[in-house]
Scaffold this motif. Sequence first.
Motif, short mmCIF file in Angstrom:
data_model
loop_
_atom_site.label_atom_id
_atom_site.label_comp_id
_atom_site.label_asym_id
_atom_site.label_seq_id
_atom_site.Cartn_x
_atom_site.Cartn_y
_atom_site.Cartn_z
N LEU A 55 0.62 -1.54 0.13
CA LEU A 55 0.18 0.54 -0.01
C LEU A 55 0.96 1.22 0.10
CD1 LEU A 55 -2.93 -0.94 2.24
CD2 LEU A 55 -3.32 -0.42 0.37
N ARG A 56 1.99 1.56 0.39
CA ARG A 56 2.64 2.43 0.67
C ARG A 56 3.37 2.43 0.06
NH1 ARG A 56 2.09 4.94 6.13
NH2 ARG A 56 1.34 3.21 7.45
N GLN A 57 4.11 2.06 -0.59
CA GLN A 57 5.41 1.60 -1.23
C GLN A 57 4.79 1.53 -2.76
OE1 GLN A 57 9.42 0.57 -0.13
NE2 GLN A 57 7.97 -0.91 1.98
N GLY A 58 3.81 0.87 -2.72
CA GLY A 58 3.88 0.07 -4.01
C GLY A 58 4.39 -1.06 -4.61
N MET A 59 5.48 -0.95 -3.89
CA MET A 59 6.09 -2.48 -4.65
C MET A 59 7.54 -2.66 -3.32
SD MET A 59 7.62 -4.02 -8.17
CE MET A 59 9.02 -2.59 -7.76
N ASP A 60 7.57 -3.92 -2.81
CA ASP A 60 8.65 -3.77 -2.19
C ASP A 60 9.74 -4.74 -2.37
OD1 ASP A 60 10.77 -3.47 0.04
OD2 ASP A 60 8.98 -3.85 1.28
N TRP A 61 10.00 -5.43 -4.09
CA TRP A 61 11.10 -6.23 -4.59
C TRP A 61 11.56 -6.71 -3.41
CZ3 TRP A 61 10.31 -9.55 -8.80
CH2 TRP A 61 10.57 -10.54 -8.69
N SER A 62 12.60 -5.93 -2.89
CA SER A 62 13.63 -6.42 -2.48
C SER A 62 12.92 -6.73 -0.93
CB SER A 62 15.20 -5.39 -2.21
OG SER A 62 14.02 -4.54 -1.48
N GLY A 63 12.32 -5.89 0.01
CA GLY A 63 11.82 -6.48 1.34
C GLY A 63 11.09 -8.17 0.99
N TRP A 64 9.91 -8.57 0.03
CA TRP A 64 9.36 -9.40 -0.26
C TRP A 64 10.55 -10.29 -0.83
CZ3 TRP A 64 5.42 -6.47 -3.94
CH2 TRP A 64 5.51 -6.21 -3.24
N MET A 65 11.69 -10.85 -1.53
CA MET A 65 12.52 -11.34 -1.37
C MET A 65 12.96 -11.45 -0.71
SD MET A 65 12.23 -12.74 -4.86
CE MET A 65 14.03 -13.53 -4.51
N ALA A 66 13.59 -10.93 0.41
CA ALA A 66 14.21 -11.33 1.40
C ALA A 66 13.11 -12.22 2.90
CB ALA A 66 14.66 -10.19 2.63
N GLY A 67 12.12 -12.13 2.03
CA GLY A 67 10.80 -12.90 2.77
C GLY A 67 11.25 -14.36 2.58
N VAL A 68 11.12 -14.33 1.54
CA VAL A 68 11.42 -15.98 0.31
C VAL A 68 12.81 -16.73 1.33
CG1 VAL A 68 11.82 -17.12 -1.63
CG2 VAL A 68 9.69 -15.29 -1.44
N ALA A 69 13.56 -15.59 1.25
CA ALA A 69 14.50 -15.90 1.34
C ALA A 69 15.06 -16.80 2.96
CB ALA A 69 16.15 -15.01 1.32
N GLN A 70 14.64 -15.62 3.65
CA GLN A 70 14.62 -16.65 4.97
C GLN A 70 13.54 -17.17 5.13
OE1 GLN A 70 12.58 -13.61 7.90
NE2 GLN A 70 12.56 -15.01 9.50
N ALA A 71 12.23 -17.33 4.72
CA ALA A 71 11.81 -18.69 4.94
C ALA A 71 12.59 -19.72 4.82
CB ALA A 71 9.93 -18.50 3.74
N LYS A 72 13.68 -19.74 3.62
CA LYS A 72 14.49 -20.91 2.88
C LYS A 72 14.95 -20.75 4.14
CE LYS A 72 14.78 -21.16 -2.38
NZ LYS A 72 15.03 -20.22 -3.16
N SER A 73 15.94 -20.31 4.66
CA SER A 73 16.76 -20.48 5.74
C SER A 73 16.07 -21.00 7.05
CB SER A 73 17.59 -18.90 6.22
OG SER A 73 18.30 -18.53 4.90
N GLU A 74 14.61 -20.54 7.21
CA GLU A 74 14.27 -21.20 8.25
C GLU A 74 13.72 -22.76 7.87
OE1 GLU A 74 13.99 -19.93 11.29
OE2 GLU A 74 14.10 -18.00 10.81
N PHE A 75 12.74 -22.58 7.65
CA PHE A 75 12.86 -23.83 7.04
C PHE A 75 14.42 -25.25 6.98
CE2 PHE A 75 12.15 -27.88 3.67
CZ PHE A 75 11.19 -28.47 4.31
N ALA A 76 15.18 -24.89 6.35
CA ALA A 76 16.94 -25.77 6.25
C ALA A 76 17.15 -25.87 8.09
CB ALA A 76 17.41 -24.36 5.76
N ARG A 77 16.92 -24.95 8.48
CA ARG A 77 17.00 -25.21 10.40
C ARG A 77 16.75 -26.05 10.71
NH1 ARG A 77 16.06 -20.46 14.42
NH2 ARG A 77 17.00 -21.47 16.46
N LEU A 78 15.26 -26.02 10.30
CA LEU A 78 13.65 -26.99 10.91
C LEU A 78 15.01 -28.27 10.66
CD1 LEU A 78 11.23 -26.70 12.63
CD2 LEU A 78 10.50 -26.95 10.22
N ILE A 79 14.84 -29.06 9.41
CA ILE A 79 15.58 -29.84 9.34
C ILE A 79 17.13 -30.00 9.15
CG2 ILE A 79 13.18 -30.22 8.05
CD1 ILE A 79 14.99 -29.80 4.73
N GLY A 80 17.36 -29.67 9.77
CA GLY A 80 18.61 -29.72 9.32
C GLY A 80 20.13 -29.95 8.17
#
Length: 380
Positions: free
Chosen positions: A46-71
């Motif tokens: 809503l505020r920025q119209g697009m936050d590509w880098s922030g959204w991609m950082a969220g995907v990268a964090q999800a990958k890292s968190e899933f990796a941590r969960l399964i070793g």
Amino acid sequence: MTDFPFAQERELFPILRHKVQLSSCSQSALSLPVAQAMAAYQDGWLRQGMDWSGWMAGVAQAKSEFARLIGADADEIAVMSSVSDIASSVVGALDFSTERARIVATALDFPSTGHVWLAQQRRGAQVHFVEEGAEGGIEEAALLAAIDERTRLVALSQVSYYGGHLIDVARVAERAREVGALLWVDAYQSAGTLPIDVRRDGIDMLASGAQKYLLGCPGIAFVYIRRGLAQTLQPLNTGWFGRVNPFAFDIRGLDWADGARRLDTGTPPMLNGCVAAAGLALLNRLDMVAVRDHLRALSEVALETVREQGLATASPLDPAHKGSNTAVCVADAAALEQRMAEAGYIVSARGGVIRVAPHFYNTADEVRDAIRTLASLARA
């Protein structure tokens, strides 16, 4: 709840103040961190119209968190929209033109992955389903015997979606290595409920989606690909995020990124990734051994209450041989699911059973009361 080990974390799930949600085999309860991640995505849009880098950082964090969960490591994780998509990409990169053309699966796996394997028959794959045994689960001896030198891929659910039967994946991995086969594990019904260590157990590939025990929403799934194996795969299903440099925008150049990222396809599901990152981060704050032990204790309560109420179950009778889900046999499960919801209990119908599937935030009283209510409604 004097002996309840997750009282502090339970407060993060507002729905539990007025309903009993026992549907984690289908959709887990919404936590405040996940709700906040949804709101933050919307706010940025809503505020920025697009936050590509922030959204991609969220995907990268999800990958890292899933990796941590399964070793695993983050570079061993790829992301798509569903486990079906992932399975199609992985199996499409395997060669079935030799004598090693067999896929060994089980009759208790989720149908969608079975459909993916069967579609590979057009490429020469020979699909063998190990049938359930006399006790209703997959007998380990029968499964191990089906894995031989003809086997290219062993594909199984660590915990079955219907009755919650648990398979010893480390033992299967050992057999697969003996004959030179690969092991694919569907952890949709197990990740987030018990300790998983892909290196310890010798797993080649492991996949799970987010909306069940990983506390997220539909529309995103993760896959671990063992690093050395990933480098050998060139999936037919691909896209610009599978390239070494996606932003080269080279329509005539087809190269392959290092590691599991070569399994990535198009633009990742960014909102779902940001949501999944929040759910996984919450899980990674917990002791998975304590989660497993708590869910086994809840299984004991569930099975005891099923017996007490004169009901039948399609689940194993030993809590050590099952996942969180206890499948209670009923007539007209879909109608009973709705009546349970009207009574304040959120459960999940499948075929001829109601699945009572708690997560770490549920209590013994909730499980006991839900099954007693189910018995009362079934008799009525």
